[in-house]
Design a protein around this motif. Structure first.
Motif, PDB file in Angstrom:
ATOM      1  N   GLU A 155      41.056  46.192  40.895  1.00  0.00           N
ATOM      2  CA  GLU A 155      40.298  45.289  41.760  1.00  0.00           C
ATOM      3  C   GLU A 155      40.822  43.857  41.611  1.00  0.00           C
ATOM      4  O   GLU A 155      41.017  43.377  40.500  1.00  0.00           O
ATOM      5  CB  GLU A 155      38.808  45.378  41.410  1.00  0.00           C
ATOM      6  CG  GLU A 155      38.217  46.736  41.796  1.00  0.00           C
ATOM      7  CD  GLU A 155      36.845  46.976  41.202  1.00  0.00           C
ATOM      8  OE1 GLU A 155      36.236  46.017  40.690  1.00  0.00           O
ATOM      9  OE2 GLU A 155      36.385  48.130  41.238  1.00  0.00           O
ATOM     10  N   HIS A 156      41.033  43.211  42.746  1.00  0.00           N
ATOM     11  CA  HIS A 156      41.571  41.849  42.730  1.00  0.00           C
ATOM     12  C   HIS A 156      41.248  41.175  44.060  1.00  0.00           C
ATOM     13  O   HIS A 156      40.879  41.853  45.027  1.00  0.00           O
ATOM     14  CB  HIS A 156      43.091  41.872  42.524  1.00  0.00           C
ATOM     15  CG  HIS A 156      43.835  42.525  43.635  1.00  0.00           C
ATOM     16  ND1 HIS A 156      43.853  43.905  43.816  1.00  0.00           N
ATOM     17  CD2 HIS A 156      44.553  42.010  44.664  1.00  0.00           C
ATOM     18  CE1 HIS A 156      44.569  44.197  44.882  1.00  0.00           C
ATOM     19  NE2 HIS A 156      45.003  43.064  45.428  1.00  0.00           N
ATOM     20  N   SER A 157      41.390  39.869  44.111  1.00  0.00           N
ATOM     21  CA  SER A 157      41.071  39.145  45.342  1.00  0.00           C
ATOM     22  C   SER A 157      42.250  38.326  45.867  1.00  0.00           C
ATOM     23  O   SER A 157      42.203  37.834  46.994  1.00  0.00           O
ATOM     24  CB  SER A 157      39.865  38.220  45.107  1.00  0.00           C
ATOM     25  OG  SER A 157      40.133  37.336  44.028  1.00  0.00           O
ATOM     26  N   ASP A 158      43.291  38.182  45.066  1.00  0.00           N
ATOM     27  CA  ASP A 158      44.453  37.380  45.463  1.00  0.00           C
ATOM     28  C   ASP A 158      45.616  37.697  44.524  1.00  0.00           C
ATOM     29  O   ASP A 158      45.454  38.460  43.576  1.00  0.00           O
ATOM     30  CB  ASP A 158      44.103  35.880  45.422  1.00  0.00           C
ATOM     31  CG  ASP A 158      43.558  35.433  44.082  1.00  0.00           C
ATOM     32  OD1 ASP A 158      43.968  36.003  43.038  1.00  0.00           O
ATOM     33  OD2 ASP A 158      42.713  34.520  44.044  1.00  0.00           O
ATOM     34  N   GLN A 185      36.278  47.038  34.727  1.00  0.00           N
ATOM     35  CA  GLN A 185      34.970  46.764  34.124  1.00  0.00           C
ATOM     36  C   GLN A 185      34.897  45.365  33.520  1.00  0.00           C
ATOM     37  O   GLN A 185      33.870  44.699  33.596  1.00  0.00           O
ATOM     38  CB  GLN A 185      34.657  47.806  33.032  1.00  0.00           C
ATOM     39  CG  GLN A 185      34.282  49.172  33.571  1.00  0.00           C
ATOM     40  CD  GLN A 185      34.210  50.235  32.480  1.00  0.00           C
ATOM     41  OE1 GLN A 185      34.577  49.995  31.322  1.00  0.00           O
ATOM     42  NE2 GLN A 185      33.751  51.420  32.837  1.00  0.00           N
ATOM     43  N   ILE A 186      36.010  44.924  32.922  1.00  0.00           N
ATOM     44  CA  ILE A 186      35.962  43.631  32.221  1.00  0.00           C
ATOM     45  C   ILE A 186      36.453  42.456  33.068  1.00  0.00           C
ATOM     46  O   ILE A 186      36.140  41.308  32.784  1.00  0.00           O
ATOM     47  CB  ILE A 186      36.738  43.685  30.874  1.00  0.00           C
ATOM     48  CG1 ILE A 186      38.248  43.893  31.104  1.00  0.00           C
ATOM     49  CG2 ILE A 186      36.177  44.757  29.950  1.00  0.00           C
ATOM     50  CD1 ILE A 186      39.061  42.664  30.943  1.00  0.00           C
ATOM     51  N   SER A 187      37.223  42.739  34.120  1.00  0.00           N
ATOM     52  CA  SER A 187      37.839  41.631  34.865  1.00  0.00           C
ATOM     53  C   SER A 187      36.851  40.728  35.623  1.00  0.00           C
ATOM     54  O   SER A 187      37.111  39.523  35.727  1.00  0.00           O
ATOM     55  CB  SER A 187      38.919  42.151  35.812  1.00  0.00           C
ATOM     56  OG  SER A 187      38.383  43.020  36.780  1.00  0.00           O
ATOM     57  N   PRO A 188      35.724  41.237  36.163  1.00  0.00           N
ATOM     58  CA  PRO A 188      34.830  40.323  36.887  1.00  0.00           C
ATOM     59  C   PRO A 188      34.364  39.133  36.043  1.00  0.00           C
ATOM     60  O   PRO A 188      34.363  37.992  36.529  1.00  0.00           O
ATOM     61  CB  PRO A 188      33.651  41.225  37.288  1.00  0.00           C
ATOM     62  CG  PRO A 188      34.250  42.594  37.391  1.00  0.00           C
ATOM     63  CD  PRO A 188      35.262  42.636  36.292  1.00  0.00           C
ATOM     64  N   LEU A 237      35.903  37.871  33.439  1.00  0.00           N
ATOM     65  CA  LEU A 237      37.085  37.034  33.188  1.00  0.00           C
ATOM     66  C   LEU A 237      37.361  36.145  34.395  1.00  0.00           C
ATOM     67  O   LEU A 237      37.560  34.932  34.255  1.00  0.00           O
ATOM     68  CB  LEU A 237      38.298  37.919  32.880  1.00  0.00           C
ATOM     69  CG  LEU A 237      39.657  37.211  32.763  1.00  0.00           C
ATOM     70  CD1 LEU A 237      39.670  36.263  31.560  1.00  0.00           C
ATOM     71  CD2 LEU A 237      40.792  38.227  32.662  1.00  0.00           C
ATOM     72  N   PHE A 238      37.356  36.738  35.584  1.00  0.00           N
ATOM     73  CA  PHE A 238      37.685  35.975  36.794  1.00  0.00           C
ATOM     74  C   PHE A 238      36.576  34.992  37.185  1.00  0.00           C
ATOM     75  O   PHE A 238      36.828  34.030  37.901  1.00  0.00           O
ATOM     76  CB  PHE A 238      38.011  36.921  37.955  1.00  0.00           C
ATOM     77  CG  PHE A 238      39.258  37.747  37.715  1.00  0.00           C
ATOM     78  CD1 PHE A 238      40.341  37.211  37.032  1.00  0.00           C
ATOM     79  CD2 PHE A 238      39.344  39.062  38.162  1.00  0.00           C
ATOM     80  CE1 PHE A 238      41.491  37.962  36.809  1.00  0.00           C
ATOM     81  CE2 PHE A 238      40.485  39.820  37.934  1.00  0.00           C
ATOM     82  CZ  PHE A 238      41.561  39.264  37.255  1.00  0.00           C
ATOM     83  N   GLU A 239      35.381  35.258  36.703  1.00  0.00           N
ATOM     84  CA  GLU A 239      34.268  34.332  36.962  1.00  0.00           C
ATOM     85  C   GLU A 239      34.543  32.966  36.334  1.00  0.00           C
ATOM     86  O   GLU A 239      34.242  31.928  36.903  1.00  0.00           O
ATOM     87  CB  GLU A 239      32.984  34.935  36.354  1.00  0.00           C
ATOM     88  CG  GLU A 239      31.708  34.522  37.047  1.00  0.00           C
ATOM     89  CD  GLU A 239      30.526  35.282  36.470  1.00  0.00           C
ATOM     90  OE1 GLU A 239      29.761  34.665  35.713  1.00  0.00           O
ATOM     91  OE2 GLU A 239      30.389  36.480  36.767  1.00  0.00           O
ATOM     92  N   VAL A 240      35.147  32.999  35.148  1.00  0.00           N
ATOM     93  CA  VAL A 240      35.413  31.738  34.438  1.00  0.00           C
ATOM     94  C   VAL A 240      36.880  31.308  34.526  1.00  0.00           C
ATOM     95  O   VAL A 240      37.203  30.149  34.273  1.00  0.00           O
ATOM     96  CB  VAL A 240      34.992  31.815  32.942  1.00  0.00           C
ATOM     97  CG1 VAL A 240      33.499  31.970  32.825  1.00  0.00           C
ATOM     98  CG2 VAL A 240      35.709  32.941  32.222  1.00  0.00           C
ATOM     99  N   ALA A 241      37.762  32.247  34.867  1.00  0.00           N
ATOM    100  CA  ALA A 241      39.196  31.927  34.914  1.00  0.00           C
ATOM    101  C   ALA A 241      39.858  32.652  36.074  1.00  0.00           C
ATOM    102  O   ALA A 241      40.762  33.463  35.885  1.00  0.00           O
ATOM    103  CB  ALA A 241      39.856  32.307  33.590  1.00  0.00           C
ATOM    104  N   PHE A 284      37.884  37.043  23.606  1.00  0.00           N
ATOM    105  CA  PHE A 284      36.495  37.497  23.656  1.00  0.00           C
ATOM    106  C   PHE A 284      36.192  38.165  25.001  1.00  0.00           C
ATOM    107  O   PHE A 284      35.525  39.200  25.066  1.00  0.00           O
ATOM    108  CB  PHE A 284      35.536  36.314  23.432  1.00  0.00           C
ATOM    109  CG  PHE A 284      34.087  36.697  23.542  1.00  0.00           C
ATOM    110  CD1 PHE A 284      33.444  37.358  22.507  1.00  0.00           C
ATOM    111  CD2 PHE A 284      33.370  36.412  24.711  1.00  0.00           C
ATOM    112  CE1 PHE A 284      32.106  37.734  22.619  1.00  0.00           C
ATOM    113  CE2 PHE A 284      32.034  36.786  24.833  1.00  0.00           C
ATOM    114  CZ  PHE A 284      31.399  37.448  23.778  1.00  0.00           C
ATOM    115  N   LEU A 285      36.712  37.587  26.071  1.00  0.00           N
ATOM    116  CA  LEU A 285      36.448  38.110  27.418  1.00  0.00           C
ATOM    117  C   LEU A 285      37.120  39.458  27.673  1.00  0.00           C
ATOM    118  O   LEU A 285      36.656  40.250  28.502  1.00  0.00           O
ATOM    119  CB  LEU A 285      36.903  37.101  28.471  1.00  0.00           C
ATOM    120  CG  LEU A 285      36.036  35.843  28.608  1.00  0.00           C
ATOM    121  CD1 LEU A 285      36.777  34.758  29.369  1.00  0.00           C
ATOM    122  CD2 LEU A 285      34.716  36.179  29.306  1.00  0.00           C
ATOM    123  N   ILE A 286      38.235  39.722  26.964  1.00  0.00           N
ATOM    124  CA  ILE A 286      38.969  40.977  27.206  1.00  0.00           C
ATOM    125  C   ILE A 286      38.967  41.885  25.981  1.00  0.00           C
ATOM    126  O   ILE A 286      39.764  42.810  25.885  1.00  0.00           O
ATOM    127  CB  ILE A 286      40.431  40.689  27.650  1.00  0.00           C
ATOM    128  CG1 ILE A 286      41.231  40.012  26.524  1.00  0.00           C
ATOM    129  CG2 ILE A 286      40.462  39.846  28.914  1.00  0.00           C
ATOM    130  CD1 ILE A 286      42.729  39.903  26.804  1.00  0.00           C
TER     131      ILE A 286
END
Length: 208
Positions: A26-29, A50-53, A55-59, A75-77
């Motif tokens: 899953e990705h947006s760009d 599962q973990i990327s949303p 991560l992408f919320e903050v980075a 920590f995020l991953i």
């Protein structure tokens, strides 16, 4: 039966099963795809999704990611394999994207593969799925199936990629590598019951 004949059967059958095929990560760009593919090494796409949303919320772009500390990224991953190394690579990758490319993901293999944690397969996925360049990314699953279908005698993914590009028309590459990935997961897992792997059985029957 020649390899070319086998390739035609594989192409036709996979097109029947997967006329439309999604990108598993899953990705947006281009940036989020680049990060997701880098994270997927030795980890399932499901776990990355599962973990990327969070991560992408903050980075969600290179500028935000470079400003995070390695420990914050780790920590995020933390739930995925090789989190320590991947966190360091992500931070440095983001820094270099900002320094060299103004935060924009480059559109050449050379520039992509110059980034930490980005090998040829990852660069190929980004080139094909983010930018539409013809590419045939080969991972261990595609290598296994191409060997199983007797389309390659390649000893490694590099040789298998060369064989795939010779056998299949260029305009099929970007879709086909995804079709093979999905087929392997659904019908011919590396471990487990392969009773549903009708494509391998079909090729065997045509040999007789």
């Amino acid at each position: 039966m020649t390899k070319k004949q086998r390739a035609i059967i594989v192409l036709e059958e996979l097109e029947k099963i997967y006329p439309i095929v999604p990108v598993p990560l899953e990705h947006s760009d281009p940036f989020t795809l680049l990060v997701a593919v880098a994270l997927s090494a030795q980890t399932t796409d499901k776990k990355v999704n599962q973990i990327s949303p969070k991560l992408f919320e903050v980075a969600g772009d290179a500028f935000k990611m470079k400003d995070l500390e390695v420990e914050e990224l780790k920590f995020l991953i933390k739930e995925i394999g090789l989190a320590n190394t991947k966190a360091k690579n992500l931070k440095r990758m983001a820094e270099l994207l900002v320094e060299r490319h103004n935060g924009i993901v480059p559109q050449t293999y050379e520039e992509l593969e110059a980034l930490p944690g980005i090998g040829h397969k990852t660069a190929s996925v980004v080139m094909s799925q983010a930018f539409g360049f013809p590419a045939f990314p080969v991972d261990t699953h595609i290598h296994r199936l191409m060997t199983q279908w007797k389309l390659t005698s390649g000893k490694n993914v590099v040789e298998t990629e060369k064989d795939a590009k010779k056998l299949f028309p260029e305009n099929s590459w970007n879709k086909l590598h995804l079709q093979i990935i999905w087929y392997g997961r659904e019908y011919s897992p590396a471990r487990g019951n392969k009773d549903h792997d009708h494509l391998t059985r079909m090729l065997l029957l045509k040999e007789e």
